[in-house]
Design a protein around this motif. Structure first.
Motif, PDB file in Angstrom:
ATOM      1  N   GLU A 105     -47.312   9.186  18.341  1.00 29.23           N
ATOM      2  CA  GLU A 105     -46.820   8.391  19.478  1.00 29.23           C
ATOM      3  C   GLU A 105     -47.973   7.755  20.250  1.00 29.23           C
ATOM      4  N   ARG A 106     -49.116   8.408  20.286  1.00 23.37           N
ATOM      5  CA  ARG A 106     -50.293   7.869  20.977  1.00 23.37           C
ATOM      6  C   ARG A 106     -51.003   6.786  20.162  1.00 23.37           C
ATOM      7  N   GLY A 107     -50.641   6.629  18.901  1.00 25.79           N
ATOM      8  CA  GLY A 107     -51.305   5.646  18.050  1.00 25.79           C
ATOM      9  C   GLY A 107     -52.606   6.139  17.444  1.00 25.79           C
ATOM     10  N   VAL A 108     -52.832   7.465  17.488  1.00 21.80           N
ATOM     11  CA  VAL A 108     -54.078   8.025  16.975  1.00 21.80           C
ATOM     12  C   VAL A 108     -54.247   7.753  15.486  1.00 21.80           C
ATOM     13  N   TYR A 109     -53.136   7.741  14.740  1.00 18.01           N
ATOM     14  CA  TYR A 109     -53.233   7.597  13.288  1.00 18.01           C
ATOM     15  C   TYR A 109     -53.237   6.156  12.820  1.00 18.01           C
ATOM     16  N   ASP A 110     -52.991   5.204  13.700  1.00 17.14           N
ATOM     17  CA  ASP A 110     -53.002   3.796  13.309  1.00 17.14           C
ATOM     18  C   ASP A 110     -54.430   3.390  12.956  1.00 17.14           C
ATOM     19  N   GLY A 111     -54.667   3.071  11.698  1.00 13.00           N
ATOM     20  CA  GLY A 111     -55.974   2.602  11.277  1.00 13.00           C
ATOM     21  C   GLY A 111     -56.917   3.672  10.751  1.00 13.00           C
ATOM     22  N   VAL A 112     -56.489   4.946  10.731  1.00 13.12           N
ATOM     23  CA  VAL A 112     -57.366   5.980  10.173  1.00 13.12           C
ATOM     24  C   VAL A 112     -57.338   5.900   8.648  1.00 13.12           C
TER      25      VAL A 112
END
Length: 262
Positions: A105-112
């Motif tokens: 939900e925080r977007g931490v995984y977007d782009g990893v």
């Protein structure tokens, strides 16, 4: 004799792969791997940082100060142009599932990126989720050592090892099944498509990194925390290569089950 030799060779390979989970280095650079073995001893965070991980209760009480998922949630990851659907189980892994859904939900995984892919000699795991992998200035040899830093505290967030024995009403925290002398399997096992948290040798050191099981991996049961399963798109997971990116991750249902700490 030849069958026994093949069996022994495969057993040795399993041992090597499990030890590899503790190394978490770029497999393309063996010299860097040997050096970082002293610094990083698991699928996720360095031992030095993991020493500040929270101490959890063994009684099944959910540790305070962490997101909790009370029920189920569905997460969709876009990888290589395809959709991977993950059903997250907050009933049997409330803290581990809550942490994962919160990070999505925080977007931490977007782009990893996926920094570790092991398919040979047999399918094993695809591991990613290191927040450092978004930064092109970070050396590939450092990937696998990163954690999520909570912007509210500016400190790394660690979660306890959380594994519920089958038939139990609540999870065991902070100890592996071997340490707790539990002889039964977990409620959530490492079957093909399982999604679990990476960690260091310290049980309470998981943070952001996760892995997909590419095959049934029963020898990891009771030692690493499974929190969900791939229900669609396993063919996409099978085709992930080292360096591939999570284009986006979205909670498509069950966000109302996420409870933030007070």
């Amino acid at each position: 004799m030849m069958q026994q030799l093949r069996k022994w060779s495969w057993t040795l390979c399993l041992v090597v792969m499990v030890v590899g989970l503790t190394a978490c280095t770029n497999t393309e650079d063996t010299s860097a791997a040997s050096e970082s073995m002293d610094e990083t001893t698991a699928i996720d965070t360095p031992v030095e940082e993991a020493g500040e991980a929270p101490v959890a209760s063994e009684s099944g009480t959910v540790p305070a100060g962490l997101p909790v998922l009370n029920g189920a949630a569905t997460v969709e990851m876009q990888i290589n142009g395809g959709t991977v659907v993950i059903e997250v189980d907050g009933d049997r892994a409330p803290v581990t599932a809550g942490n994962f859904v919160d990070l999505v939900e925080r977007g931490v995984y977007d782009g990893v990126s996926f920094h570790r892919v092991v398919k040979s000699p047999e399918p094993f795991v695809v591991q990613g989720g290191d927040p450092q992998s978004k930064d092109p200035s970070v050396s590939p040899q450092m990937l696998g050592t990163g954690s999520f830093t909570d912007p509210d505290t500016n400190e790394p967030r660690y979660i306890p090892l959380e594994i519920q024995p089958s038939g139990a009403d609540s999870p065991l925290y902070s100890r592996t099944f071997d340490e707790a002398q539990i002889g039964e399997p977990p409620a959530l096992t490492h079957t093909r498509g399982a999604v679990a948290m990476a960690r260091s040798q310290l049980p309470d050191s998981a943070s952001a990194q996760f892995y997909f099981a590419l095959a049934d991996l029963p020898f990891l049961d009771g030692s690493y925390a499974v929190f969900g399963y791939v229900t669609e798109g396993m063919d996409i997971v099978d085709n992930i290569e080292q360096g591939d990116i999570v284009e986006s991750a979205t909670v498509v249902s069950g966000i109302e089950n996420l409870q933030q700490p007070e």
